[in-house]
Structures are given as C-alpha cells and as structure tokens.
Design a protein around this motif. Structure first.
Motif, PDB file in Angstrom:
ATOM      1  N   ASN A 178      -7.708   2.340   3.169  1.00 51.42           N
ATOM      2  CA  ASN A 178      -7.527   2.607   1.743  1.00 51.42           C
ATOM      3  C   ASN A 178      -8.714   3.366   1.169  1.00 51.42           C
TER       4      ASN A 178
ATOM      5  N   ILE B 113       0.837  -1.200   0.000  1.00 48.78           N
ATOM      6  CA  ILE B 113       0.000   0.000   0.000  1.00 48.78           C
ATOM      7  C   ILE B 113       0.870   1.247   0.000  1.00 48.78           C
TER       8      ILE B 113
ATOM      9  N   GLY C 276       0.711   3.323  -3.159  1.00 47.18           N
ATOM     10  CA  GLY C 276       0.000   4.549  -2.842  1.00 47.18           C
ATOM     11  C   GLY C 276       0.868   5.775  -2.948  1.00 47.18           C
TER      12      GLY C 276
ATOM     13  N   THR D 198      -5.730   3.326  -3.435  1.00 46.92           N
ATOM     14  CA  THR D 198      -5.467   4.402  -2.485  1.00 46.92           C
ATOM     15  C   THR D 198      -5.702   5.776  -3.082  1.00 46.92           C
TER      16      THR D 198
ATOM     17  N   SER E 133      -7.301  -2.498  -2.726  1.00 44.16           N
ATOM     18  CA  SER E 133      -5.981  -1.912  -2.479  1.00 44.16           C
ATOM     19  C   SER E 133      -5.853  -0.509  -3.082  1.00 44.16           C
TER      20      SER E 133
END
Length: 285
Positions: A195, A37, A41, A254, A252
């Motif tokens: 998220n 992440i 992200g 972001t 997942s």
C-alpha cells in the motif's frame, strides 16, 4: 478552462452504446483485507480492482478482450472536451520526451458505459476512471464527472481535465518502466508495504498531472487550479475513508491523503520537472 482551441486527439475510442465481453481475472487466494484494498484503491483514480487483486494475490493475468468500437467518437461538447484534453496531454508529454531525446507514445482513451472488456479485466463505471498498463489505455465512463459534482461537490472542466491528466500520468509511468518496477516489488511485500508503494505511485501520477498543467498554462483560467486542488482534496484516502466509514486507517491508504495529493500536484505544476516528481526517494510525502 480554455480547451476549445486545443488540438483534439484522434486516440479516442467510443464504445458507448455497444455491447462487449469481459476479461477474466486470474485465480488466486484473496483475503478480505486484499479485497478491501482492491475496492477502495480502485474506486477513484486507480487501476481496475481486478488488476490489484491479481497483483496482490499472485494470480495470473486477465484475458484480453476485443471489442468493436464506433467508427468515430461522438461530436457532443463533452466528447470534444475529452478529446481536446487528451490532445493537450499528448502535446505536453511529446515536448517533454523530445527534450530528452525520446519519443512519446500516446495512450488511447476509451469511452464506455456501465462495463467494458479490458486487458486488465472488466472495467466498470463504479471503478471510476482507470489506466490499464497491459493495453496502454485509459478507460472513462463520463458519468463519473457528474458523480464528482454530486458526491464530491467538485465542479469545473479543469477538475475533470485533472482526472484525465492523472490517468495519463500512469501511462507515462508505464512508458518509463516505473509501473512494472512497483508491481514487481509488491509481489514480495506485505499488504501494508504494498500500500505504501501504491501511495508513492499515485502521488507521482498527481505530480505528472501538475506537469501537464505547467506545460499548458495557456488553457488555465482563474479558478481552474483551485478546482483541481479541490478534486485532489476530495479524493484523498483520508477524506474517502472518513466519508465512507467514519474513521481513517493510514496503513490501508493506496492513493495518499488529501494534503499529499494537493502537495504533489502543486509540485508538478510549479516545477514542470519530472525529476521533481520522484516520490519514491522523497523522505516526506
């Protein structure tokens, strides 16, 4: 994009060509899911991965680092473009804040190469442009603009200006207290829930970038909006995941899908209203 007539901001710090130390990241238990992440992200238009790791792992904050800037930013066309774009965001948000009886406090923008110390940890070129709420500064390695052209096939100065306006959008969120609320809420959430909240934060920054464009319509030339929309499309989570791993994992996300990023940028562009950018109460993103 007609940027040459815009006021050039004095809030630009040039660290290119100089050395510097790096900030440390707070210790904490980090699983592979959290690391993915953080890296995905933070890769495009997000905060530094170290910040995300600290927030998701419950670790302590990074150590601020001082670094001596150049006396004056360079005067090449690319640097003048950055200063003019930042100046246009300052003028747009100053007017909007003033209309509500408030005073806008501009962010500083730091130009760097390869890596630099920040109050959110080490800023690296691979991270892409990011905003650090701890020191209220936007960090950009200008090689990212060339990456946009080469990797994402996104060209044009307005697309680059959209990148800067998006990061300034995070600064506005910080000034309004939105960032703190989101980050505090994420501490007690699962990764999936966190998220989803990050997506709403990022889409609001896209909407704020659209507000900037609405306020500075005089700099927009034919094809500019399309270039910004192409940039928003190219860096949607679904597009990035499809490109890097061949599959899309919505839990997942972001930053939001390509369609969502385009939709919220358009909303800000067409409305020019902060109230219309309330992604946190929107039933459909």
């Amino acid at each position: 994009m007609k940027w040459e007539g815009e006021r050039q901001s004095d809030n630009v710090e040039d660290r290119r060509g100089g050395g510097g130390g790096f900030g440390g990241i707070g210790a904490g238990k980090v699983g592979i899911g959290t690391l993915v992440i953080a890296l995905v992200g933070g890769a495009i238009f997000g905060v530094d991965p170290g910040t995300i790791l600290a927030l998701l792992s419950g670790g302590g904050g990074p150590v601020p680092v001082q670094q001596a800037p150049r006396a004056e930013p360079a005067n090449d066309p690319e640097t003048r473009f950055v200063r003019a774009t930042l100046g246009s965001t300052e003028d747009a948000w100053a007017a909007l804040f003033s209309s509500q009886g408030a005073q806008y406090q501009p962010a500083r923008l730091v130009l760097f190469e390869n890596a630099t110390g920040t109050a959110c940890g080490t800023g690296r070129s691979a991270t892409g442009p990011f905003y650090c709420p701890a020191d209220r500064q936007v960090y950009i390695d200008l090689s990212f603009f060339r990456l946009m052209e080469q990797r994402f096939k996104v060209e044009g100065e307005f697309a680059q200006a959209y990148v800067i306006a998006h990061e300034v959008g995070h600064h506005v969120q910080n000034l309004l207290g939105i960032s703190d609320q989101v980050h505090n809420a994420q501490r007690s959430m699962s990764e999936t829930e966190g998220n989803r909240l990050s997506v709403r934060l990022e889409l609001q920054a896209d909407c704020f970038a659209g507000i900037w464009a609405n306020q500075r319509r005089q700099i927009i030339e034919p094809g500019d909006v399309e270039a910004a929309l192409a940039a928003a499309t190219a860096i949607g989570d679904d597009a990035l995941q499809r490109q890097s791993q061949g599959t899309v994992v919505p839990d997942s996300f972001t930053h939001g899908s390509s369609a969502q990023r385009v939709r919220w940028f358009r909303r800000g562009l067409e409305s020019g209203s902060v109230e219309q950018c309330n992604t946190f109460e929107a039933r459909q993103l």
